[in-house]
Write a protein that holds these residues in place. Sequence first.
Motif, PDB file in Angstrom:
ATOM      1  N   VAL A   4       0.423  -2.636  16.123  1.00 48.21           N
ATOM      2  CA  VAL A   4       1.451  -3.670  16.092  1.00 48.21           C
ATOM      3  C   VAL A   4       2.787  -3.001  15.803  1.00 48.21           C
ATOM      4  O   VAL A   4       2.852  -1.983  15.105  1.00 48.21           O
ATOM      5  N   SER A   5       3.850  -3.559  16.378  1.00 47.48           N
ATOM      6  CA  SER A   5       5.189  -3.145  15.962  1.00 47.48           C
ATOM      7  C   SER A   5       5.683  -4.189  14.979  1.00 47.48           C
ATOM      8  O   SER A   5       5.472  -5.393  15.174  1.00 47.48           O
ATOM      9  N   VAL A   6       6.329  -3.735  13.917  1.00 48.77           N
ATOM     10  CA  VAL A   6       6.701  -4.641  12.831  1.00 48.77           C
ATOM     11  C   VAL A   6       8.092  -4.310  12.306  1.00 48.77           C
ATOM     12  O   VAL A   6       8.590  -3.192  12.481  1.00 48.77           O
ATOM     13  N   ILE A   7       8.704  -5.301  11.665  1.00 45.88           N
ATOM     14  CA  ILE A   7       9.902  -5.081  10.859  1.00 45.88           C
ATOM     15  C   ILE A   7       9.449  -5.074   9.403  1.00 45.88           C
ATOM     16  O   ILE A   7       8.913  -6.072   8.913  1.00 45.88           O
ATOM     17  N   PRO A   8       9.604  -3.956   8.709  1.00 40.68           N
ATOM     18  CA  PRO A   8       9.104  -3.868   7.328  1.00 40.68           C
ATOM     19  C   PRO A   8       9.898  -4.759   6.382  1.00 40.68           C
ATOM     20  O   PRO A   8      11.074  -5.063   6.629  1.00 40.68           O
ATOM     21  N   PRO A   9       9.276  -5.176   5.288  1.00 38.52           N
ATOM     22  CA  PRO A   9      10.021  -5.912   4.257  1.00 38.52           C
ATOM     23  C   PRO A   9      10.997  -4.977   3.555  1.00 38.52           C
ATOM     24  O   PRO A   9      10.845  -3.750   3.591  1.00 38.52           O
ATOM     25  N   GLN A  10      12.015  -5.548   2.927  1.00 39.83           N
ATOM     26  CA  GLN A  10      12.994  -4.715   2.227  1.00 39.83           C
ATOM     27  C   GLN A  10      12.351  -3.943   1.085  1.00 39.83           C
ATOM     28  O   GLN A  10      12.721  -2.804   0.799  1.00 39.83           O
ATOM     29  N   ARG A  11      11.387  -4.573   0.442  1.00 43.29           N
ATOM     30  CA  ARG A  11      10.665  -3.894  -0.630  1.00 43.29           C
ATOM     31  C   ARG A  11       9.180  -3.902  -0.296  1.00 43.29           C
ATOM     32  O   ARG A  11       8.594  -4.960  -0.086  1.00 43.29           O
ATOM     33  N   GLN A  12       8.588  -2.724  -0.229  1.00 41.21           N
ATOM     34  CA  GLN A  12       7.178  -2.615   0.111  1.00 41.21           C
ATOM     35  C   GLN A  12       6.357  -2.476  -1.165  1.00 41.21           C
ATOM     36  O   GLN A  12       6.558  -1.549  -1.948  1.00 41.21           O
ATOM     37  N   SER A  13       5.423  -3.426  -1.340  1.00 43.39           N
ATOM     38  CA  SER A  13       4.621  -3.441  -2.568  1.00 43.39           C
ATOM     39  C   SER A  13       3.473  -2.448  -2.534  1.00 43.39           C
ATOM     40  O   SER A  13       2.919  -2.095  -3.572  1.00 43.39           O
ATOM     41  N   ILE A  14       3.114  -1.984  -1.330  1.00 42.55           N
ATOM     42  CA  ILE A  14       1.979  -1.076  -1.203  1.00 42.55           C
ATOM     43  C   ILE A  14       2.228  -0.139  -0.028  1.00 42.55           C
ATOM     44  O   ILE A  14       2.860  -0.516   0.961  1.00 42.55           O
ATOM     45  N   SER A  15       1.768   1.083  -0.134  1.00 37.33           N
ATOM     46  CA  SER A  15       1.926   2.049   0.945  1.00 37.33           C
ATOM     47  C   SER A  15       0.914   1.763   2.049  1.00 37.33           C
ATOM     48  O   SER A  15      -0.280   1.559   1.779  1.00 37.33           O
ATOM     49  N   LEU A  16       1.385   1.756   3.296  1.00 35.42           N
ATOM     50  CA  LEU A  16       0.476   1.492   4.412  1.00 35.42           C
ATOM     51  C   LEU A  16      -0.607   2.561   4.519  1.00 35.42           C
ATOM     52  O   LEU A  16      -1.729   2.288   4.951  1.00 35.42           O
ATOM     53  N   SER A  17      -0.284   3.782   4.140  1.00 38.97           N
ATOM     54  CA  SER A  17      -1.260   4.873   4.239  1.00 38.97           C
ATOM     55  C   SER A  17      -2.455   4.666   3.320  1.00 38.97           C
ATOM     56  O   SER A  17      -3.504   5.290   3.505  1.00 38.97           O
ATOM     57  N   SER A  18      -2.310   3.785   2.342  1.00 32.98           N
ATOM     58  CA  SER A  18      -3.421   3.527   1.421  1.00 32.98           C
ATOM     59  C   SER A  18      -4.410   2.509   1.973  1.00 32.98           C
ATOM     60  O   SER A  18      -5.480   2.304   1.395  1.00 32.98           O
ATOM     61  N   LEU A  19      -4.059   1.870   3.092  1.00 31.72           N
ATOM     62  CA  LEU A  19      -4.942   0.870   3.689  1.00 31.72           C
ATOM     63  C   LEU A  19      -5.974   1.565   4.569  1.00 31.72           C
ATOM     64  O   LEU A  19      -5.627   2.349   5.454  1.00 31.72           O
ATOM     65  N   SER A  20      -7.230   1.263   4.352  1.00 32.04           N
ATOM     66  CA  SER A  20      -8.317   1.969   5.043  1.00 32.04           C
ATOM     67  C   SER A  20      -8.321   1.732   6.545  1.00 32.04           C
ATOM     68  O   SER A  20      -8.829   2.562   7.307  1.00 32.04           O
ATOM     69  N   PHE A  21      -7.749   0.614   6.997  1.00 31.74           N
ATOM     70  CA  PHE A  21      -7.783   0.289   8.427  1.00 31.74           C
ATOM     71  C   PHE A  21      -6.539   0.767   9.171  1.00 31.74           C
ATOM     72  O   PHE A  21      -6.410   0.537  10.372  1.00 31.74           O
ATOM     73  N   VAL A  22      -5.605   1.424   8.482  1.00 33.53           N
ATOM     74  CA  VAL A  22      -4.397   1.954   9.121  1.00 33.53           C
ATOM     75  C   VAL A  22      -4.603   3.427   9.448  1.00 33.53           C
ATOM     76  O   VAL A  22      -4.868   4.243   8.566  1.00 33.53           O
ATOM     77  N   ARG A  23      -4.486   3.768  10.741  1.00 35.85           N
ATOM     78  CA  ARG A  23      -4.690   5.154  11.183  1.00 35.85           C
ATOM     79  C   ARG A  23      -3.429   5.980  11.005  1.00 35.85           C
ATOM     80  O   ARG A  23      -3.476   7.111  10.531  1.00 35.85           O
ATOM     81  N   LYS A  24      -2.276   5.430  11.410  1.00 36.11           N
ATOM     82  CA  LYS A  24      -1.006   6.130  11.252  1.00 36.11           C
ATOM     83  C   LYS A  24       0.130   5.154  11.484  1.00 36.11           C
ATOM     84  O   LYS A  24      -0.067   4.036  11.981  1.00 36.11           O
ATOM     85  N   THR A  25       1.338   5.569  11.144  1.00 36.38           N
ATOM     86  CA  THR A  25       2.549   4.801  11.440  1.00 36.38           C
ATOM     87  C   THR A  25       3.594   5.743  12.030  1.00 36.38           C
ATOM     88  O   THR A  25       3.551   6.958  11.791  1.00 36.38           O
TER      89      THR A  25
END
Length: 545
Positions: free
Chosen positions: A92-113
Amino acid sequence: MKKSLILTFFILTAIFAQDKIWIFFTDKCLPPDKSLVDSIARMTLSERAIRRREKLNIPFDEYDVPVCKAYIDSIKRLGYNIVNVSRWLNAVSVIPPQRQSISLSSLSFVRKTQPVARFRQRITPIKTMERVSRIRYWGQSMLQAMMVGADIMHQRGYRGRGVLIGMLDSGYKIDVPPFDSLVASGRLVAKYDFVHHDTSVGYDSINGDWDPMGFVHGTMTLSCIAADIPDQIMGIAPEASIALAKTEIVDSVIEPGGVVDYERRIEEDNWVAGIEWLDSIGVDIVTSSLGYTYFTTDGWGYSFSDLDGNTAVTTIAADLAAKKGIAVFNSAGNQRMDYSWGHIVTPADGDSVCAVGAVNGFYELAPFSSPGPTADGRIKPDLSALGDNAVVWQPFTNSVGFSDGTSFSCPIVAATAALVLQALRDKGFTTHGWELIELMKSTADMADSPNNDYGWGVPKAPVAAGILDAIYILVVDSISGQPLTNAVVIVNDDTLFTDGRGRATKYISEEGIYNIKASCNGFLSKTITINHRRGRIHRIAVKLT
C-alpha cells in the motif's frame, strides 16, 4: 462559493504535497495450499479480463489476489492514510501520521518500506499548426499513418474494432469533436482518476481538482489513437475501445519575472494502481506516455544502474502486466539532451515492455528521443514512430496542432498494435501481448540491424498482420558504409526515395521477379533482382560506388 473553492485548493495541495511511502507486506493471508487463489482471483477481475487469461492459457496466481484486509486495517489503526493498494506488489502507498506510535519494522507482516518516487517534468509546448498538405480522410495526420502502414490497414477494414486499449496519462478532455464517435458508440468503456479518486478524468473543480492544465497532454495522446474527424484528423485506431486512467498531476510553476509555466508531477503509486485497474477490466494493450528518471529531492531516486528491468516499482508492475497477456507500450523518454540523465526512462527498461522512440517525418532520429541501452545492456528503444511534429488535437484551441515527444510516438505504435491484433484475431489467431510486440519488432523496417537509437525501427502494420509482404531496402556508400539519403529506388515500375536513414519500403503482394535499381548523385547505379514467394520479407542492402 469562491472562498470555498480556494480553501479546497489549498487543503488538497497540502495533502498531495505530503511525502508518501510504500509499505510492502510479507504475504496475503492465504492458506498454505493456496487452494483459494483461483476463486478469489475470479471475484476481483472482470469477465473480459478472465476471458483474456483463459484464451491465452494464463493461470491465476497470488498476484491476482487482493492485499490482506487485516494488514490494511492494522495500518489504518496506526494513523496511516491509505492512498493506493497494489495487489501485484502486495503493498500500500500511505501518508504517514505526523507522530508515529510504533515502528513499521516491528510489525511481523511488514516486509519493507520505501518512499514513493516523484518525478517532475515540464510540459512540452504546443506548436501552432503550420500549413501542410491534406489528404482526404486522414487530413493532417496522413504522414504518421502512412509511416506505420495504417492507411493500408484502414483500407482493408482494420480500424481497431474489438481491441481494448488502456491509457495512463495526466487527464483527458472527452467532450471535444474528435472523440464524439468514441463516446456515442459506447467504446469509452471505463475511466478513473487515481489522483483525486473519482471518475472525472478531466478538470473538475467541484470535486476538488486543482490542475486545470491536467487534461491537455492526455487529450493529445488520446487523439493519436482515437480521433475521428475525417479530412481533418484521424487516429490510428479510431474504432478501438478505450479505458482511461488519470495518474499524473499538472502543477503551475512561477518562473522568474512572474511567467507561469506548467509541469507534470508523476507519482509512481498512481501509475501502479492505474495499470492494475486496466488489467482488471480486461485491456489488451496499455500505452503510457510518461516515465521516471531522477526524482525530486523529497522523493525516492533511481540511478541509471537501476534501469535493469527489475528494480523500479513501475517497471516491476509493467512486466507483471505483460505476464498477464497485456501488450505494454511506454515512451522511451525525451532525455537525450538532458546531460544529467541522457538515458531511457522507467518503466521503458522492462524486458517485457515495448519502449517507443521518436523520429521526424523523414525518419530521422528526433533530437530529444532517449537512447538505450538499459543498465544490463539490452537494446532500447524497441520501436519508433513519428514524434517530432506529431499531429494532435489541441483542446484549448479546439483544433488540430503539432507537438513533440515520445509521448506521441508511443500511442501511435500502441494503436498500430491494435490494428495488427484485430487482423490476427480475424484470422483466428490467439496472440499474447508480448508475442504481438515481438511480431511487430521482427517485421519492422530495421529488424536486420537494431540499435539504441531507433530500436528495431518503425513498425509496418500490413507486414506484421500478414496482409502484405515487403522489400526493405538500405542504400549505402560502399566505401564509407554511410547510408545515402534521398537516393532513387525503382522497384519494377514504382519509384521510391530513401529516407533520412537511407531506407525505403516497398509493400508487395504478388509472387514473381522484382528488379530493384538504386541510384544516387555521384554514384553508379546498381540493380538487384529477387524472386519473391508469398510470406517472405526481403531485407536488401544496396552498396553504391
